[in-house]
Design an enzyme around this catalytic site. Structure first.
Site, mmCIF file in Angstrom:
data_model
loop_
_atom_site.group_PDB
_atom_site.id
_atom_site.type_symbol
_atom_site.label_atom_id
_atom_site.label_comp_id
_atom_site.label_asym_id
_atom_site.label_seq_id
_atom_site.Cartn_x
_atom_site.Cartn_y
_atom_site.Cartn_z
ATOM 1 N N SER A 178 0.876 -1.181 0.000
ATOM 2 C CA SER A 178 0.000 0.000 0.000
ATOM 3 C C SER A 178 0.908 1.224 0.000
ATOM 4 O O SER A 178 2.105 1.108 0.314
ATOM 5 C CB SER A 178 -0.840 -0.016 1.293
ATOM 6 N N TYR A 193 -1.523 -0.825 10.445
ATOM 7 C CA TYR A 193 -1.589 -0.991 8.990
ATOM 8 C C TYR A 193 -0.289 -0.540 8.336
ATOM 9 O O TYR A 193 0.280 -1.251 7.489
ATOM 10 C CB TYR A 193 -2.779 -0.195 8.444
HETATM 11 P P1 NAP Z 1 -11.522 -5.743 0.681
HETATM 12 O O1 NAP Z 1 -12.503 -5.376 -0.371
HETATM 13 O O2 NAP Z 1 -11.862 -5.617 2.120
HETATM 14 O O3 NAP Z 1 -11.021 -7.226 0.354
HETATM 15 C C1 NAP Z 1 -10.154 -7.920 1.195
HETATM 16 C C2 NAP Z 1 -10.599 -9.349 1.213
HETATM 17 O O4 NAP Z 1 -9.671 -10.104 2.025
HETATM 18 C C3 NAP Z 1 -11.981 -9.504 1.854
HETATM 19 O O5 NAP Z 1 -12.784 -10.390 1.097
HETATM 20 C C4 NAP Z 1 -11.640 -10.062 3.237
HETATM 21 O O6 NAP Z 1 -12.670 -10.817 3.803
HETATM 22 C C5 NAP Z 1 -10.439 -10.919 2.910
HETATM 23 N N1 NAP Z 1 -9.676 -11.236 4.100
HETATM 24 C C6 NAP Z 1 -9.394 -10.428 5.143
HETATM 25 N N2 NAP Z 1 -8.708 -11.094 6.078
HETATM 26 C C7 NAP Z 1 -8.551 -12.355 5.626
HETATM 27 C C8 NAP Z 1 -7.943 -13.511 6.140
HETATM 28 N N3 NAP Z 1 -7.354 -13.516 7.355
HETATM 29 N N4 NAP Z 1 -7.948 -14.639 5.400
HETATM 30 C C9 NAP Z 1 -8.566 -14.661 4.189
HETATM 31 N N5 NAP Z 1 -9.172 -13.600 3.654
HETATM 32 C C10 NAP Z 1 -9.167 -12.449 4.351
HETATM 33 O O7 NAP Z 1 -10.184 -4.895 0.510
HETATM 34 P P2 NAP Z 1 -9.395 -4.444 -0.798
HETATM 35 O O8 NAP Z 1 -9.498 -2.984 -0.885
HETATM 36 O O9 NAP Z 1 -9.743 -5.293 -1.958
HETATM 37 O O10 NAP Z 1 -7.911 -4.781 -0.295
HETATM 38 C C11 NAP Z 1 -7.133 -5.837 -0.816
HETATM 39 C C12 NAP Z 1 -5.695 -5.566 -0.436
HETATM 40 O O11 NAP Z 1 -5.304 -4.299 -0.969
HETATM 41 C C13 NAP Z 1 -5.449 -5.487 1.076
HETATM 42 O O12 NAP Z 1 -4.218 -6.098 1.387
HETATM 43 C C14 NAP Z 1 -5.365 -4.000 1.319
HETATM 44 O O13 NAP Z 1 -4.614 -3.692 2.465
HETATM 45 C C15 NAP Z 1 -4.721 -3.524 0.050
HETATM 46 N N6 NAP Z 1 -4.904 -2.122 -0.252
HETATM 47 C C16 NAP Z 1 -6.163 -1.611 -0.359
HETATM 48 C C17 NAP Z 1 -6.299 -0.260 -0.629
HETATM 49 C C18 NAP Z 1 -7.656 0.395 -0.759
HETATM 50 O O14 NAP Z 1 -7.715 1.629 -0.842
HETATM 51 N N7 NAP Z 1 -8.749 -0.352 -0.787
HETATM 52 C C19 NAP Z 1 -5.173 0.548 -0.784
HETATM 53 C C20 NAP Z 1 -3.927 -0.018 -0.671
HETATM 54 C C21 NAP Z 1 -3.797 -1.366 -0.413
HETATM 55 P P3 NAP Z 1 -13.714 -10.028 4.767
HETATM 56 O O15 NAP Z 1 -14.567 -9.235 3.861
HETATM 57 O O16 NAP Z 1 -14.409 -11.144 5.462
HETATM 58 O O17 NAP Z 1 -12.874 -9.167 5.674
#
Ligand code: NAP
Length: 249
Positions: free
Chosen positions: A141, A154
């Site tokens: 990130s 985070y």
């Molecule tokens: P998201 O929509 O919340 O998707 C994350 C997915 O991972 C969810 O389905 C979640 O399930 C699942 N998850 C969480 N903990 C888990 C575990 N222990 N084992 C298996 N699955 C798990 O978030 P996203 O925005 O797509 O984020 C994906 C990645 O990108 C993350 O690593 C995040 O830190 C990174 N990121 C996101 C952003 C942003 O702005 N969105 C920016 C930079 C980096 P639940 O729904 O049950 O929690």
């Protein structure tokens, strides 16, 4: 179509989430076979059913059993792992460092750091055994590059993902395995929505800090991941790539 993706087996953790599901759809279009790993079993199943060659695995990436189960499922179904998007992550509590509950810190480190490490460990072993190379993308990130007040766990965890990427890149040199990290800015997903709901409502509008003037779509992140998985990025290794609309420029 990107070179070198057709028929490859891709494992995507957090594969039912905003970014992971778009990566799955994009790789599906490229002709990959997919293993969608998420703790949200229903969403992972629904997504897998909508794709031509995909299975869903309900697993918690922070546990060794969860990691073993998704690797075993990939091997049972498809016999190999060629591409790995090590992507599952959580934000955790928003609190100043002096007020942060250590249990909340541990939870974020467990998913974002231990989960990323366990995935790397298992998949690197498997790819080395296969002897046919591979490509791994770890999701860090912009929080892996700079600090943000209120996001101790985070930011620490995403800096660690960058560190894991760099060590892995050095260790696998010469095996045909490439390892890179992506650093998205603010992406329009459920994670961002829940973060925005918790953040102070009188704070600055985050898009004002983004030169492109808008959030990223998950598809824009998926485009980068697909390219890093393809042969078109064959000399990109150990890189930490910002995809943030210029936010940190
Ligand atoms: P998201 O929509 O919340 O998707 C994350 C997915 O991972 C969810 O389905 C979640 O399930 C699942 N998850 C969480 N903990 C888990 C575990 N222990 N084992 C298996 N699955 C798990 O978030 P996203 O925005 O797509 O984020 C994906 C990645 O990108 C993350 O690593 C995040 O830190 C990174 N990121 C996101 C952003 C942003 O702005 N969105 C920016 C930079 C980096 P639940 O729904 O049950 O929690």
């Amino acid at each position: 179509m990107l070179r070198g993706l057709t028929g490859k087996v891709a494992v995507i953790t957090g594969g039912a989430g905003g970014i992971g599901s778009e990566v799955a759809r994009r790789l599906g279009v490229e002709g990959c076979r997919l293993v969608i790993v998420d703790r949200d079993a229903g969403a992972a199943e629904d997504l897998a059913k909508s794709l031509p060659a995909a299975i869903a695995v309900a697993a918690d990436v922070s546990s060794a059993e969860g990691t073993e189960s998704y690797l075993a499922a990939a091997l049972d179904e498809f016999g190999a792992v060629d591409l790995f998007h090590n992507n599952a992550g959580i934000v955790g509590a928003i609190a100043g460092m002096a007020d942060l509950d250590p249990a909340s810190f541990d939870k974020v480190i467990s998913v974002n750091v231990r989960g990323t490490f366990l995935g790397l460990r298992a998949v690197l072993r498997q790819m080395r055994q296969q002897g046919t190379g591979g490509s791994i993308v770890n999701t860090s990130s912009i929080g892996g590059l700079v600090g943000t007040p209120g996001l101790t766990s985070y930011v620490a965890s995403k800096h660690a993902v960058v560190g894991l990427t760099k060590v892995a890149a050095h260790e696998v040199g010469g095996t045909g395995i490439r390892v890179n990290a992506i650093c998205p800015g603010i992406v329009d997903t459920a994670m961002t929505a829940s973060f925005a709901a918790e953040a102070p409502q009188d704070g600055p509008n985050p898009t004002e800090r983004i030169p492109l003037g808008r959030l990223a779509t998950p598809a824009e992140i998926a485009d980068l991941v697909a390219w890093l998985f393809s042969d078109e990025s064959s000399y990109v290794h150990g890189s930490v790539i910002r995809v943030d609309g210029g936010m940190l420029s």
